[in-house]
Design a protein around this motif. Structure first.
Motif, PDB file in Angstrom:
ATOM      1  N   HIS A 137      47.464  55.660  34.565  1.00 43.56           N
ATOM      2  CA  HIS A 137      46.584  54.752  35.284  1.00 43.56           C
ATOM      3  C   HIS A 137      45.390  54.287  34.462  1.00 43.56           C
ATOM      4  O   HIS A 137      44.462  53.716  35.007  1.00 43.56           O
ATOM      5  N   LEU A 138      45.402  54.596  33.146  1.00 43.53           N
ATOM      6  CA  LEU A 138      44.291  54.114  32.337  1.00 43.53           C
ATOM      7  C   LEU A 138      44.276  52.585  32.356  1.00 43.53           C
ATOM      8  O   LEU A 138      45.260  51.951  31.971  1.00 43.53           O
ATOM      9  N   PRO A 139      43.180  52.009  32.786  1.00 46.13           N
ATOM     10  CA  PRO A 139      43.156  50.563  33.030  1.00 46.13           C
ATOM     11  C   PRO A 139      42.861  49.739  31.784  1.00 46.13           C
ATOM     12  O   PRO A 139      41.839  49.071  31.706  1.00 46.13           O
ATOM     13  N   TYR A 140      43.715  49.805  30.790  1.00 43.64           N
ATOM     14  CA  TYR A 140      43.534  48.930  29.639  1.00 43.64           C
ATOM     15  C   TYR A 140      44.893  48.557  29.072  1.00 43.64           C
ATOM     16  O   TYR A 140      45.890  49.246  29.271  1.00 43.64           O
ATOM     17  N   SER A 141      44.908  47.480  28.319  1.00 43.93           N
ATOM     18  CA  SER A 141      46.126  47.046  27.648  1.00 43.93           C
ATOM     19  C   SER A 141      45.724  46.376  26.343  1.00 43.93           C
ATOM     20  O   SER A 141      44.582  45.924  26.179  1.00 43.93           O
ATOM     21  N   ILE A 142      46.666  46.330  25.409  1.00 45.16           N
ATOM     22  CA  ILE A 142      46.421  45.707  24.104  1.00 45.16           C
ATOM     23  C   ILE A 142      47.449  44.605  23.904  1.00 45.16           C
ATOM     24  O   ILE A 142      48.661  44.840  24.005  1.00 45.16           O
ATOM     25  N   LYS A 143      46.954  43.411  23.632  1.00 47.06           N
ATOM     26  CA  LYS A 143      47.841  42.283  23.394  1.00 47.06           C
ATOM     27  C   LYS A 143      47.141  41.279  22.498  1.00 47.06           C
ATOM     28  O   LYS A 143      45.970  40.956  22.709  1.00 47.06           O
ATOM     29  N   ASP A 144      47.867  40.812  21.499  1.00 46.82           N
ATOM     30  CA  ASP A 144      47.342  39.804  20.575  1.00 46.82           C
ATOM     31  C   ASP A 144      46.007  40.227  19.976  1.00 46.82           C
ATOM     32  O   ASP A 144      45.034  39.443  19.915  1.00 46.82           O
ATOM     33  N   ASP A 145      45.941  41.482  19.543  1.00 47.77           N
ATOM     34  CA  ASP A 145      44.754  42.019  18.870  1.00 47.77           C
ATOM     35  C   ASP A 145      43.514  42.027  19.761  1.00 47.77           C
ATOM     36  O   ASP A 145      42.377  41.995  19.265  1.00 47.77           O
ATOM     37  N   ARG A 146      43.726  42.060  21.074  1.00 52.31           N
ATOM     38  CA  ARG A 146      42.590  42.131  21.994  1.00 52.31           C
ATOM     39  C   ARG A 146      42.804  43.286  22.968  1.00 52.31           C
ATOM     40  O   ARG A 146      43.926  43.577  23.383  1.00 52.31           O
ATOM     41  N   LEU A 147      41.675  43.921  23.312  1.00 51.64           N
ATOM     42  CA  LEU A 147      41.684  45.023  24.271  1.00 51.64           C
ATOM     43  C   LEU A 147      41.207  44.492  25.615  1.00 51.64           C
ATOM     44  O   LEU A 147      40.122  43.946  25.724  1.00 51.64           O
ATOM     45  N   THR A 148      42.048  44.664  26.625  1.00 49.26           N
ATOM     46  CA  THR A 148      41.705  44.198  27.973  1.00 49.26           C
ATOM     47  C   THR A 148      41.629  45.392  28.907  1.00 49.26           C
ATOM     48  O   THR A 148      42.532  46.229  28.941  1.00 49.26           O
ATOM     49  N   PHE A 149      40.531  45.477  29.671  1.00 50.91           N
ATOM     50  CA  PHE A 149      40.391  46.551  30.636  1.00 50.91           C
ATOM     51  C   PHE A 149      39.814  45.979  31.927  1.00 50.91           C
ATOM     52  O   PHE A 149      39.214  44.902  31.941  1.00 50.91           O
ATOM     53  N   THR A 150      40.009  46.737  33.022  1.00 50.98           N
ATOM     54  CA  THR A 150      39.643  46.244  34.349  1.00 50.98           C
ATOM     55  C   THR A 150      38.371  46.924  34.825  1.00 50.98           C
ATOM     56  O   THR A 150      38.296  48.155  34.881  1.00 50.98           O
ATOM     57  N   SER A 151      37.389  46.140  35.174  1.00 53.45           N
ATOM     58  CA  SER A 151      36.135  46.685  35.674  1.00 53.45           C
ATOM     59  C   SER A 151      36.350  47.325  37.039  1.00 53.45           C
ATOM     60  O   SER A 151      37.005  46.758  37.908  1.00 53.45           O
ATOM     61  N   GLY A 152      35.806  48.535  37.200  1.00 55.22           N
ATOM     62  CA  GLY A 152      35.879  49.200  38.500  1.00 55.22           C
ATOM     63  C   GLY A 152      37.172  49.941  38.761  1.00 55.22           C
ATOM     64  O   GLY A 152      37.343  50.520  39.834  1.00 55.22           O
ATOM     65  N   GLY A 179      35.934  56.877  39.322  1.00 56.44           N
ATOM     66  CA  GLY A 179      35.214  55.601  39.346  1.00 56.44           C
ATOM     67  C   GLY A 179      35.612  54.695  38.210  1.00 56.44           C
ATOM     68  O   GLY A 179      36.786  54.460  37.957  1.00 56.44           O
ATOM     69  N   THR A 180      34.658  54.217  37.452  1.00 57.12           N
ATOM     70  CA  THR A 180      34.917  53.283  36.355  1.00 57.12           C
ATOM     71  C   THR A 180      35.332  54.018  35.099  1.00 57.12           C
ATOM     72  O   THR A 180      34.708  54.985  34.682  1.00 57.12           O
ATOM     73  N   ALA A 181      36.419  53.582  34.512  1.00 57.88           N
ATOM     74  CA  ALA A 181      36.867  54.166  33.249  1.00 57.88           C
ATOM     75  C   ALA A 181      35.842  53.839  32.174  1.00 57.88           C
ATOM     76  O   ALA A 181      35.499  52.688  31.951  1.00 57.88           O
ATOM     77  N   THR A 182      35.285  54.844  31.536  1.00 54.97           N
ATOM     78  CA  THR A 182      34.253  54.607  30.534  1.00 54.97           C
ATOM     79  C   THR A 182      34.882  54.142  29.232  1.00 54.97           C
ATOM     80  O   THR A 182      36.044  54.431  28.918  1.00 54.97           O
ATOM     81  N   ALA A 232      30.808  43.188  28.069  1.00 48.30           N
ATOM     82  CA  ALA A 232      31.907  42.556  28.794  1.00 48.30           C
ATOM     83  C   ALA A 232      32.094  43.193  30.163  1.00 48.30           C
ATOM     84  O   ALA A 232      32.373  42.509  31.156  1.00 48.30           O
ATOM     85  N   LEU A 233      31.939  44.513  30.252  1.00 52.51           N
ATOM     86  CA  LEU A 233      32.057  45.202  31.536  1.00 52.51           C
ATOM     87  C   LEU A 233      30.943  44.791  32.494  1.00 52.51           C
ATOM     88  O   LEU A 233      31.168  44.591  33.689  1.00 52.51           O
ATOM     89  N   LYS A 234      29.738  44.667  31.984  1.00 51.16           N
ATOM     90  CA  LYS A 234      28.614  44.276  32.830  1.00 51.16           C
ATOM     91  C   LYS A 234      28.799  42.867  33.381  1.00 51.16           C
ATOM     92  O   LYS A 234      28.417  42.571  34.524  1.00 51.16           O
ATOM     93  N   ALA A 235      29.387  42.000  32.581  1.00 56.63           N
ATOM     94  CA  ALA A 235      29.558  40.606  33.001  1.00 56.63           C
ATOM     95  C   ALA A 235      30.704  40.446  33.995  1.00 56.63           C
ATOM     96  O   ALA A 235      30.731  39.464  34.757  1.00 56.63           O
ATOM     97  N   ALA A 236      31.652  41.396  34.024  1.00 54.55           N
ATOM     98  CA  ALA A 236      32.817  41.276  34.905  1.00 54.55           C
ATOM     99  C   ALA A 236      32.525  41.907  36.266  1.00 54.55           C
ATOM    100  O   ALA A 236      31.837  42.919  36.371  1.00 54.55           O
ATOM    101  N   LYS A 237      33.068  41.313  37.302  1.00 55.38           N
ATOM    102  CA  LYS A 237      32.963  41.878  38.645  1.00 55.38           C
ATOM    103  C   LYS A 237      34.059  42.922  38.830  1.00 55.38           C
ATOM    104  O   LYS A 237      35.037  42.959  38.085  1.00 55.38           O
ATOM    105  N   ASP A 238      33.888  43.776  39.863  1.00 54.43           N
ATOM    106  CA  ASP A 238      34.898  44.797  40.125  1.00 54.43           C
ATOM    107  C   ASP A 238      36.261  44.159  40.318  1.00 54.43           C
ATOM    108  O   ASP A 238      36.415  43.216  41.093  1.00 54.43           O
ATOM    109  N   GLY A 239      37.230  44.709  39.589  1.00 50.18           N
ATOM    110  CA  GLY A 239      38.591  44.187  39.704  1.00 50.18           C
ATOM    111  C   GLY A 239      38.905  43.102  38.705  1.00 50.18           C
ATOM    112  O   GLY A 239      40.078  42.753  38.527  1.00 50.18           O
ATOM    113  N   GLU A 240      37.895  42.556  38.042  1.00 49.52           N
ATOM    114  CA  GLU A 240      38.137  41.503  37.053  1.00 49.52           C
ATOM    115  C   GLU A 240      38.427  42.107  35.685  1.00 49.52           C
ATOM    116  O   GLU A 240      37.952  43.194  35.347  1.00 49.52           O
ATOM    117  N   ASP A 241      39.196  41.387  34.891  1.00 49.35           N
ATOM    118  CA  ASP A 241      39.516  41.833  33.542  1.00 49.35           C
ATOM    119  C   ASP A 241      38.428  41.427  32.558  1.00 49.35           C
ATOM    120  O   ASP A 241      37.840  40.342  32.677  1.00 49.35           O
TER     121      ASP A 241
END
Length: 474
Positions: free
Chosen positions: A150-165, A201-204, A246-255
């Motif tokens: 359930h770790l909320p991150y993925s790697i694609k095209d040399d970018r790390l994407t994670f989900t806030s909240g 809570g939020t994955a650090t 990036a986490l601060k700028a994203a709302k809960d549930g946003e990537d």
């Protein structure tokens, strides 16, 4: 006239009271009632001291065996809790004796109750050192376990994407402590304890960093696997500050997404296949003289050093490579020096091998970790370039700080000993070695300074290094 039944009833009551009083009086207040168990230890009829001793033995057994296996998904961890939990056996023994020492008129009832139903204490009290138990849990690695599915991150095209909240399941240490304590009380040391989990809570970013980060590592050779090639590792990193923003700028549930930073190693496995030992880094030759025994020793030591491979980051020890010099290992007695006096010793003459390797290592720009001078200047090499060895006392050690492995060819032929160090040049640096006689405090000694200078091909100096200071008797 009184009814005779009343006298009979009164007699029965008097008899019962007398019998109950006798039952109460029969209770030994210094011993525990019959059929009394503390957990699975029977303490019936024991004195307080005997019960304490029996329960102490049980407590020692528990502490010795208090190694609990914690299961987290398909992973297992061991928590050694013996130093943090102990059975309060003294309190348990006193509690077991209390029934015998109560009010006089209750003793008979408790005696009868014990005879019919027994006394059982299923959960003996324990003393817990919470700080020690937390350290034991931390040492096991359980707190670092998390449900990676359930770790909320993925790697694609040399970018790390994670989900806030997004939630991550992690170890609930407080509940785990309670489970361990309960298992200790129940003396259950064999069954695995399922690790309690909680949403964190939020994955650090630190959690994600531990999963994603890799340190770049050059391909190398594995000395434990016949010097087989070990593949390189591409380094992966990301900027935590950018991730936090990036986490601060994203709302809960946003990537939120940030760029990954990749670092290519300097040496790949293919580089090793193509360029391994292709360059001569240095070569040095000394003339071998002396008795046939000395020649035998030089040849034998040279053979043991010939072909030695030093991977990047490893060191070479002459004593480890050559071994102890004895008759059984093939060495012969020949001239040597002990405490400034000439002697005959097994292996006499092998210092010519170390000295020649030392000189070659200087010109190959290898790191000198350990080197000792002789009591007197050697006849086969200049002062300041010799290297003395003595089994279990003096060693000669060098290290390879180059990104590529190096190897040594140590060859005796036609009266000459030649050491050639081969590797892979990664720059155009040149090495010069010089020795300088220093002013000595006494005419009976010679002091020599050995320097190494490294230049580029256009003669601009990279660095100067003082390698050794040697003192010889004249």
């Amino acid at each position: 006239m009184k009814h005779p039944l009343r006298f009979f009833a009164a007699g029965i009551l008097l008899l019962a009271a007398t019998g109950y009083a006798a039952l109460c009086a029969s209770v030994d207040t210094g011993r525990i009632l019959n059929k009394t168990m503390v957990n699975d230890i029977e303490v019936s009829g024991m004195t307080l001291e005997d019960a304490s001793a029996a329960l102490k033995s049980d407590a020692d057994f528990r502490r010795k065996n208090a190694n609990f296996t914690i299961s987290f998904d398909d992973r297992h961890y061991t928590v050694s809790a013996g130093d943090s939990i102990e059975l309060d056996y003294e309190t348990a023994a006193r509690d077991a004796l209390k029934a015998s020492q109560g009010a006089f008129w209750t003793r008979g009832f408790l005696q009868a109750k014990a005879a019919l139903r027994g006394n059982l204490e299923e959960r003996p009290a324990v003393k817990v050192n919470s700080d020690t138990l937390r350290r034991a849990i931390a040492d096991s690695g359980v707190p670092l376990a998390e449900d990676s599915v359930h770790l909320p991150y993925s790697i694609k095209d040399d970018r790390l994407t994670f989900t806030s909240g997004a939630a991550v399941k992690k170890t609930d240490e407080e509940k785990l402590e309670k489970k361990i304590i309960s298992a200790f009380q129940a003396k259950d040391f064999k069954d695995k304890i399922s690790c309690p989990m909680k949403a964190d809570g939020t994955a650090t970013l630190d959690q994600i960093y531990q999963e994603v980060h890799k340190t770049a590592r050059n391909a190398t050779l594995d000395p434990e696997d016949n010097y087989a090639i070990v593949d390189e590792v591409i380094g992966v990193d990301f900027d935590k500050e950018s991730g936090e923003n990036a986490l601060k700028a994203a709302k809960d549930g946003e990537d939120a997404a940030i760029d990954l930073i990749y670092t290519n190693p300097e040496v790949t496995a293919q580089d090793l296949r193509d360029r391994l030992f292709v360059d001569v880094l240095s070569t040095y030759t000394t003339k071998v003289r002396g008795s046939s025994n000395r020649l035998t020793n030089v040849k034998l030591a040279a053979k043991k050093c010939n072909g030695v491979i030093i991977p990047s980051g490893y060191e070479f020890s002459f004593n480890k490579a050559v071994g102890e010099q004895t008759k059984a290992t093939g060495y012969k007695p020949a001239g040597a020096t002990l405490n400034g006096k000439p002697v005959q010793a097994y292996g006499g003459g092998i210092c010519q091998v170390t000295s020649t390797i030392f000189a070659a290592s200087l010109f190959a720009n290898l790191d000198i970790l350990e080197r000792w001078e002789h009591d007197y200047v050697s006849s086969y090499i200049a002062a300041g370039l010799d290297a003395a060895v003595a089994w279990n006392e003096l060693d000669f050690r060098i290290a390879n700080s180059f990104p590529y492995p190096v190897t040594m060819d140590v060859i005796y032929s036609d009266g000459y000993l030649t050491v050639t160090i081969r590797g892979t040049k990664t720059d155009d640096s040149l090495v010069s070695v010089s020795t300088e006689e220093l002013e000595s405090s006494t005419s009976r000694s010679l002091e020599v300074l050995t320097r190494r200078k490294v230049y580029t091909d256009n003669k601009s100096q990279v660095f100067t290094e003082e390698v050794a200071r040697s003192r010889y008797a004249r």
